[in-house]
Write an enzyme that holds these catalytic residues in place. Structure first.
Site, PDB file in Angstrom:
ATOM      1  N   GLU A   1       0.815  -1.224   0.000  1.00 41.79           N
ATOM      2  CA  GLU A   1       0.000   0.000   0.000  1.00 41.79           C
ATOM      3  C   GLU A   1       0.843   1.265   0.000  1.00 41.79           C
ATOM      4  O   GLU A   1       0.375   2.323  -0.432  1.00 41.79           O
ATOM      5  CB  GLU A   1      -0.922   0.009   1.228  1.00 41.79           C
ATOM      6  CG  GLU A   1      -2.002  -1.053   1.236  1.00 41.79           C
ATOM      7  CD  GLU A   1      -3.025  -0.847   0.125  1.00 41.79           C
ATOM      8  OE1 GLU A   1      -3.545   0.273   0.009  1.00 41.79           O
ATOM      9  OE2 GLU A   1      -3.281  -1.805  -0.624  1.00 41.79           O
TER      10      GLU A   1
ATOM     11  N   GLU B   1      -0.930   9.767   0.499  1.00 39.50           N
ATOM     12  CA  GLU B   1      -1.359   9.488  -0.878  1.00 39.50           C
ATOM     13  C   GLU B   1      -0.651  10.438  -1.839  1.00 39.50           C
ATOM     14  O   GLU B   1      -0.572  11.648  -1.597  1.00 39.50           O
ATOM     15  CB  GLU B   1      -2.867   9.654  -0.966  1.00 39.50           C
ATOM     16  CG  GLU B   1      -3.461   9.331  -2.319  1.00 39.50           C
ATOM     17  CD  GLU B   1      -4.974   9.413  -2.313  1.00 39.50           C
ATOM     18  OE1 GLU B   1      -5.565   9.351  -3.406  1.00 39.50           O
ATOM     19  OE2 GLU B   1      -5.557   9.534  -1.214  1.00 39.50           O
TER      20      GLU B   1
ATOM     21  N   ASN C   1     -13.869   7.056   7.943  1.00 37.80           N
ATOM     22  CA  ASN C   1     -12.857   6.132   8.442  1.00 37.80           C
ATOM     23  C   ASN C   1     -11.972   6.792   9.498  1.00 37.80           C
ATOM     24  O   ASN C   1     -11.584   6.149  10.476  1.00 37.80           O
ATOM     25  CB  ASN C   1     -12.010   5.585   7.295  1.00 37.80           C
ATOM     26  CG  ASN C   1     -12.727   4.512   6.501  1.00 37.80           C
ATOM     27  OD1 ASN C   1     -13.486   3.725   7.057  1.00 37.80           O
ATOM     28  ND2 ASN C   1     -12.514   4.486   5.193  1.00 37.80           N
TER      29      ASN C   1
END
Length: 355
Positions: free
Chosen positions: A208, A217, A255
């Site tokens: 990831e 990100e 989240n």
């Protein structure tokens, strides 16, 4: 073993039922604040000091039996230290915390291991919900000599071998400090299963994050897309504040809210903690691993412990984009990392590796 309440020691975390910690609700130091059970998170609300006068203190105040009560079911709260008998505690060799005035033990109400379960005093019974053990808070060692999580199945040398070019943010110490939040991680089952789970988690988070090269990100154009306005709590940190961060690239306001609530940290209000605090970042990865099934049918933790296979962890993390032939190259990349990590740990990888 707990430090004796009449001995002067450094701060400790006190763990009890289900490996959760003695905790002051919402890190509130006001008189009357509930003392409860909560996921261990290394915050000041779980740092217990023993100054040598028989008291146990958190946030500068004393653990106190409400209204000097001695009856079964009397709640434990935080209160100004006043020398009262309801603030005296004796820690014995059996791992009980006893209030001598009541001759009763600190007890997790109704043997309930859920977060925010209130602590009380109750007739000492030897039950698991009355047993307590000291562990080191994040960044400290118990008694200054015993490393926290000394039994973690991945050594620092092995971790460095797995990620020789990782971003310096992803520290081994940050990972081991985070383990207390999910004490069942890599401790459940046989030695083989424990090592397989650690290898699986590190293989998935490595994938990831590009081999742990990336903390956030990389596609900044996506940042504004992760605020779901349909949530009642909205996006208090800003429309573009909930982009992917950390080992499993936590994203979306809901989240951050869910992970923060579980960990006792305000990640909705301060999502930047996930990219600025290594232990917090690792905790969010472990939170997903233990509580979320994503597009799969089980959590990654359950997949490894129940021997459903590494492939099911892939499905639970990114199965909708990778599994069932959607992106076999990405799946194989994860499998290759898992195979390399199990080799480093000296354990067989098991079967059912792909999804």
């Amino acid at each position: 073993m707990l430090p004796a309440a009449n001995a002067s020691t450094s701060d400790t975390q006190i763990t009890g039922l289900a490996g959760k910690c003695l905790d002051v609700a919402d890190a509130n130091s006001a008189n009357g604040t509930a003392v409860q059970l909560f996921f261990c998170n290394g915050t000041d609300a779980q740092r217990v000091s023993t100054p040598g006068d028989g008291t146990l203190r958190v946030l500068g105040k004393c653990l106190d039996a409400v209204e000097r009560g001695t009856a079964d079911g009397t709640s434990v709260q935080l209160w100004d230290c006043n020398g009262g008998p309801n603030q005296q505690w004796v820690v014995n060799e059996a791992h009980d915390i006893v209030n001598p005035a009541a001759d009763k033990c600190v007890d997790v109400r109704e043997n309930n291991s859920a977060n925010r379960t209130r602590l009380q005093i109750w007739t000492c019974s030897g039950a698991a919900n009355q047993k307590w053990t000291a562990t080191a808070p994040a960044g400290q060692t118990a008694d200054d000599t015993t490393p926290q999580n000394a039994d973690f199945v991945v050594s620092e040398k092995q971790f460095n071998e797995m990620f020789p070019n990782r971003n310096s943010f992803y520290t081994y110490s940050g990972l081991t400090a985070a383990l207390s939040a999910f004490p069942q991680f890599a401790t459940t089952g046989s030695d083989t299963v424990r090592k397989q789970e650690a290898a699986a988690f590190l293989a998935d988070v490595g994938h990831e994050t590009g081999g742990m090269a990336h903390v956030v990100e990389q596609n900044t154009a996506n940042y504004s897309h992760y605020c779901d306005p349909n949530q009642a709590y909205g996006c208090p940190a800003g429309q573009d504040a909930y982009y992917g961060r950390g080992p499993i690239q936590l994203s979306w306001n809901y989240n951050y809210k869910a992970a923060g609530d579980a960990l006792g940290i305000d990640l909705l209000g301060d999502p930047g903690l996930v990219q600025n605090d290594a232990a917090v970042a690792w905790k969010t990865g472990l939170w997903y691993w233990h509580t979320q099934s994503g597009p799969g049918t089980m959590t990654p933790h359950d997949a490894m412990v129940d021997q459903a296979g590494f492939g099911q962890t892939i499905r639970s993390i990114n199965g909708s984009l990778e599994c069932d032939g959607k992106n076999p190259a990405q799946v194989q990349s994860r499998v290759d990392s898992y195979l390399r990590f199990t080799e480093i740990l000296g354990v067989a990888p098991g079967d059912k590796l792909s999804c």
